[in-house]
Scaffold this motif. Structure first.
Motif: not given
Length: 280
Positions: A216-228, A247-249, A263-270
């Protein structure tokens, strides 16, 4: 008359339903004139619910002499096997005991060379982060016949079971499935995380629970919105399924606070916010 019944769609549907039910509970077995073929079947068992294995996968299980099974997947099906079937646990449990891939390959080869029908029961689909091709290559090098039976991948089915579509009209036109088993800053990582951050669709991460904070920190550092929006679905499709939202943050902290475990599946996005957070 019999002829009339054959033309009755309700009669046909009843027969179909009886066949499906017989395959499901193993009361309908293969005809006795069928002969088992020695060799190995790499069977994708689906995400965990034993009802989500394919009909072909279930039939091959019923015909097996030896089953080599992973920890992930429909292990309840092993309880239904006849007593003469040898079951070998090939569990590769994170931070615990494990059976090296070479040993699994050797076991497949050894039993197949004895003329046995062998099923390699894997979670999800054999070729989605399942090392199935490594096993197929080893079998090919040993001259052993190998059948691959696709399975329902947890990358799609587990989000669906938790009410999350990986795509939704007007929300996401693509989804990307990633392995999270190594951290973004690990030299072994093959993922272009900067490119992932620029995508507007859905990211689905498997094997990433212990790395999700750094991801999550990496995605935010590359511009992904923290509230994703982010959802973690633990033990999806089973009776122990639970969904945790963040959220990513906040996801790194939430995973620790909620004690989310693989095991867990992680989903990121709207798409995470599209459907209900709980299903009836």
């Amino acid at each position: 008359t019999t002829e009339a019944k054959d033309r009755d769609p309700r009669h046909t549907a009843a027969i179909r339903d009886a066949v499906v039910e017989g395959l499901r509970d193993n009361t309908l077995v293969a005809p006795q004139h069928r002969t088992k073929s020695p060799g190995v079947a790499l069977v994708g068992g689906g995400p965990g619910d034993p009802d989500l294995i394919t009909v072909r996968g279930r039939r091959l299980l019923a015909e097996a002499d030896v089953v080599i099974a992973d920890r992930l997947g429909p292990r309840d099906l092993l309880d239904e096997l006849p007593s003469h079937v040898e079951v070998i646990d090939a569990a590769k449990i994170p931070y615990g005991r494990f059976m090296p891939q070479e040993a699994i390959n050797n076991a497949l080869i050894e039993h197949a060379q004895q003329g046995k029908a062998v099923v390699r029961l894997k979670g999800g689909d054999p070729y989605v982060f399942g090392r199935g091709m490594e096993e197929a290559q080893a079998l090919a090098e040993a001259g052993i016949a190998c059948t691959v039976v696709p399975g329902i991948s947890s990358s799609i089915s587990v989000p669906a079971a938790a009410g999350i579509p990986v795509t939704h009209r007007g929300v996401a036109h693509e989804f990307t499935v990633l392995s999270g088993h190594v951290a973004p800053d690990d030299e072994r990582s093959l993922v272009d995380w900067a490119a992932m951050a620029r995508l507007t669709g859905t990211l689905v991460i498997l094997m990433g629970v212990d790395k999700i904070g750094r991801i999550a920190e990496t995605l935010i550092a590359h511009g992904k919105a923290p509230d994703t929006p982010v959802a973690l679905v633990q033990e999806g499709t089973t009776s122990a399924q639970r969904r945790v939202d963040a959220t990513l943050a906040t996801v790194g902290e939430v995973v620790r606070a909620e004690d989310v475990r693989p095991p867990a599946v992680i989903v990121i996005g709207p798409v995470v916010a599209v459907g209900p957070t709980t299903l009836p």
